[in-house]
Design a protein around this motif. Sequence first.
Motif, PDB file in Angstrom:
ATOM      1  N   VAL A   1       4.609  13.480  11.628  1.00  0.00           N
ATOM      2  CA  VAL A   1       3.985  13.207  10.042  1.00  0.00           C
ATOM      3  C   VAL A   1       4.785  11.330  10.048  1.00  0.00           C
ATOM      4  O   VAL A   1       3.911  11.046   8.727  1.00  0.00           O
ATOM      5  N   GLY A   2       5.787  10.775  10.553  1.00  0.00           N
ATOM      6  CA  GLY A   2       5.417  10.479   9.841  1.00  0.00           C
ATOM      7  C   GLY A   2       5.234   9.070  10.106  1.00  0.00           C
ATOM      8  O   GLY A   2       4.888   8.116   9.826  1.00  0.00           O
ATOM      9  N   ALA A   3       4.478   9.330  12.046  1.00  0.00           N
ATOM     10  CA  ALA A   3       3.167   8.225  12.105  1.00  0.00           C
ATOM     11  C   ALA A   3       2.690   7.999  10.734  1.00  0.00           C
ATOM     12  O   ALA A   3       1.829   6.986   9.740  1.00  0.00           O
ATOM     13  N   ILE A   4       1.960   9.094  10.418  1.00  0.00           N
ATOM     14  CA  ILE A   4       0.782   9.395   9.656  1.00  0.00           C
ATOM     15  C   ILE A   4       1.685   9.176   7.625  1.00  0.00           C
ATOM     16  O   ILE A   4       0.935   8.494   7.611  1.00  0.00           O
ATOM     17  N   ALA A   5       1.670   9.470   7.345  1.00  0.00           N
ATOM     18  CA  ALA A   5       2.921   8.765   6.299  1.00  0.00           C
ATOM     19  C   ALA A   5       3.551   7.670   6.445  1.00  0.00           C
ATOM     20  O   ALA A   5       2.493   7.176   5.440  1.00  0.00           O
TER      21      ALA A   5
ATOM     22  N   MET B   1      -3.701  12.148  16.641  1.00  0.00           N
ATOM     23  CA  MET B   1      -2.721  13.193  15.941  1.00  0.00           C
ATOM     24  C   MET B   1      -2.457  14.174  14.754  1.00  0.00           C
ATOM     25  O   MET B   1      -1.166  15.314  15.191  1.00  0.00           O
ATOM     26  N   TYR B   2      -3.554  14.585  13.751  1.00  0.00           N
ATOM     27  CA  TYR B   2      -3.699  15.308  12.659  1.00  0.00           C
ATOM     28  C   TYR B   2      -3.941  16.218  13.193  1.00  0.00           C
ATOM     29  O   TYR B   2      -3.956  17.614  12.956  1.00  0.00           O
ATOM     30  N   TYR B   3      -5.219  16.578  13.931  1.00  0.00           N
ATOM     31  CA  TYR B   3      -5.501  17.420  15.205  1.00  0.00           C
ATOM     32  C   TYR B   3      -4.952  18.295  15.800  1.00  0.00           C
ATOM     33  O   TYR B   3      -4.436  19.260  15.997  1.00  0.00           O
ATOM     34  N   ALA B   4      -3.437  17.687  16.429  1.00  0.00           N
ATOM     35  CA  ALA B   4      -2.214  17.677  17.662  1.00  0.00           C
ATOM     36  C   ALA B   4      -1.738  18.636  16.573  1.00  0.00           C
ATOM     37  O   ALA B   4      -0.455  20.058  17.072  1.00  0.00           O
ATOM     38  N   MET B   5      -1.044  17.974  15.237  1.00  0.00           N
ATOM     39  CA  MET B   5      -0.429  18.686  14.731  1.00  0.00           C
ATOM     40  C   MET B   5      -0.844  20.271  14.145  1.00  0.00           C
ATOM     41  O   MET B   5       0.379  20.843  13.831  1.00  0.00           O
ATOM     42  N   GLN B   6      -2.243  20.704  13.535  1.00  0.00           N
ATOM     43  CA  GLN B   6      -1.947  21.474  13.441  1.00  0.00           C
ATOM     44  C   GLN B   6      -2.490  22.563  14.890  1.00  0.00           C
ATOM     45  O   GLN B   6      -2.862  23.448  14.444  1.00  0.00           O
TER      46      GLN B   6
ATOM     47  N   THR C   1      -1.820  -4.076  11.547  1.00  0.00           N
ATOM     48  CA  THR C   1      -0.804  -4.586  12.627  1.00  0.00           C
ATOM     49  C   THR C   1       0.565  -4.080  12.522  1.00  0.00           C
ATOM     50  O   THR C   1       0.416  -3.109  13.059  1.00  0.00           O
ATOM     51  N   ASP C   2       1.249  -3.572  11.429  1.00  0.00           N
ATOM     52  CA  ASP C   2       2.098  -2.676  11.616  1.00  0.00           C
ATOM     53  C   ASP C   2       1.506  -1.059  11.515  1.00  0.00           C
ATOM     54  O   ASP C   2       2.582  -0.180  12.194  1.00  0.00           O
ATOM     55  N   ASP C   3       1.158  -0.635  10.968  1.00  0.00           N
ATOM     56  CA  ASP C   3       0.725   0.583  11.353  1.00  0.00           C
ATOM     57  C   ASP C   3      -0.003   0.997  12.769  1.00  0.00           C
ATOM     58  O   ASP C   3       0.424   2.059  13.085  1.00  0.00           O
ATOM     59  N   ALA C   4      -1.165   0.448  13.233  1.00  0.00           N
ATOM     60  CA  ALA C   4      -1.022   0.134  14.999  1.00  0.00           C
ATOM     61  C   ALA C   4       0.015   0.386  15.516  1.00  0.00           C
ATOM     62  O   ALA C   4       0.388   0.882  16.557  1.00  0.00           O
ATOM     63  N   MET C   5       1.070  -0.974  15.691  1.00  0.00           N
ATOM     64  CA  MET C   5       2.943  -0.588  15.806  1.00  0.00           C
ATOM     65  C   MET C   5       2.705   0.492  16.474  1.00  0.00           C
ATOM     66  O   MET C   5       3.451   1.565  16.946  1.00  0.00           O
ATOM     67  N   VAL C   6       2.973   0.996  14.683  1.00  0.00           N
ATOM     68  CA  VAL C   6       3.923   2.606  14.559  1.00  0.00           C
ATOM     69  C   VAL C   6       2.874   3.301  15.021  1.00  0.00           C
ATOM     70  O   VAL C   6       3.547   4.680  15.558  1.00  0.00           O
TER      71      VAL C   6
ATOM     72  N   MET D   1      -6.152   7.235  -1.708  1.00  0.00           N
ATOM     73  CA  MET D   1      -7.411   8.177  -0.373  1.00  0.00           C
ATOM     74  C   MET D   1      -6.742   8.457   0.984  1.00  0.00           C
ATOM     75  O   MET D   1      -5.428   8.465   0.378  1.00  0.00           O
ATOM     76  N   ASN D   2      -7.237   9.611   1.056  1.00  0.00           N
ATOM     77  CA  ASN D   2      -6.001  10.506   2.361  1.00  0.00           C
ATOM     78  C   ASN D   2      -6.654  10.300   3.032  1.00  0.00           C
ATOM     79  O   ASN D   2      -7.492   9.649   3.313  1.00  0.00           O
ATOM     80  N   ILE D   3      -5.948  10.939   4.480  1.00  0.00           N
ATOM     81  CA  ILE D   3      -5.911  10.453   5.683  1.00  0.00           C
ATOM     82  C   ILE D   3      -7.001  10.134   6.158  1.00  0.00           C
ATOM     83  O   ILE D   3      -7.330   9.740   6.659  1.00  0.00           O
ATOM     84  N   LEU D   4      -7.842  11.532   5.562  1.00  0.00           N
ATOM     85  CA  LEU D   4      -8.988  11.156   6.436  1.00  0.00           C
ATOM     86  C   LEU D   4     -10.558  10.329   5.948  1.00  0.00           C
ATOM     87  O   LEU D   4     -10.614   9.989   6.862  1.00  0.00           O
ATOM     88  N   GLU D   5      -9.854  10.013   4.767  1.00  0.00           N
ATOM     89  CA  GLU D   5     -10.919   8.921   4.466  1.00  0.00           C
ATOM     90  C   GLU D   5     -10.630   7.887   4.730  1.00  0.00           C
ATOM     91  O   GLU D   5     -11.679   7.170   5.385  1.00  0.00           O
ATOM     92  N   LYS D   6      -9.715   7.258   4.581  1.00  0.00           N
ATOM     93  CA  LYS D   6      -8.519   6.533   5.079  1.00  0.00           C
ATOM     94  C   LYS D   6      -9.744   6.310   6.468  1.00  0.00           C
ATOM     95  O   LYS D   6      -9.269   5.453   7.036  1.00  0.00           O
ATOM     96  N   CYS D   7      -9.534   7.283   7.572  1.00  0.00           N
ATOM     97  CA  CYS D   7      -9.753   7.517   9.225  1.00  0.00           C
ATOM     98  C   CYS D   7     -10.904   6.444   9.352  1.00  0.00           C
ATOM     99  O   CYS D   7     -11.637   6.126  10.346  1.00  0.00           O
ATOM    100  N   LYS D   8     -11.931   7.531   8.061  1.00  0.00           N
ATOM    101  CA  LYS D   8     -13.307   7.316   8.268  1.00  0.00           C
ATOM    102  C   LYS D   8     -13.661   6.556   8.228  1.00  0.00           C
ATOM    103  O   LYS D   8     -14.317   5.218   8.488  1.00  0.00           O
ATOM    104  N   ARG D   9     -12.927   5.472   7.039  1.00  0.00           N
ATOM    105  CA  ARG D   9     -13.318   4.425   6.715  1.00  0.00           C
ATOM    106  C   ARG D   9     -12.808   3.236   7.715  1.00  0.00           C
ATOM    107  O   ARG D   9     -14.174   2.574   8.452  1.00  0.00           O
ATOM    108  N   ILE D  10     -11.839   3.593   8.248  1.00  0.00           N
ATOM    109  CA  ILE D  10     -11.300   2.248   9.701  1.00  0.00           C
ATOM    110  C   ILE D  10     -11.824   2.892  10.889  1.00  0.00           C
ATOM    111  O   ILE D  10     -11.543   2.063  12.150  1.00  0.00           O
ATOM    112  N   GLY D  11     -12.410   4.092  11.327  1.00  0.00           N
ATOM    113  CA  GLY D  11     -12.105   5.034  12.447  1.00  0.00           C
ATOM    114  C   GLY D  11     -13.241   3.502  13.388  1.00  0.00           C
ATOM    115  O   GLY D  11     -13.454   4.013  14.700  1.00  0.00           O
TER     116      GLY D  11
END
Length: 94
Positions: A41-45, A23-28, A64-69, A1-11
Amino acid sequence: MNILEKCKRIGAKTPLGKNILTMYYAMQDPAVPLVVKVAIVGAIAYFISPYDTFPDFLIAIGYTDDAMVVSTILLAIYSSINENHIRKAEEFLT
């Protein structure tokens, strides 16, 4: 699952997806400094990695750990986030 799919699913359920997308759009954005992009990139990875402290399939604590990072990095780079990044994330989720 890529980042956009995962964000859409939990967003729709949590602000985590919107924060990652922001952050993804800021990175661009070419105006965002390289050091900020490296932190993003570290947070998204970490977010998309199946190997983290609490696996995402664990109910109630999986993200929980993802949210903290993500929250820590977002606080550190907040000055590089602008309304355009936030608007793009919101538009993607609607």
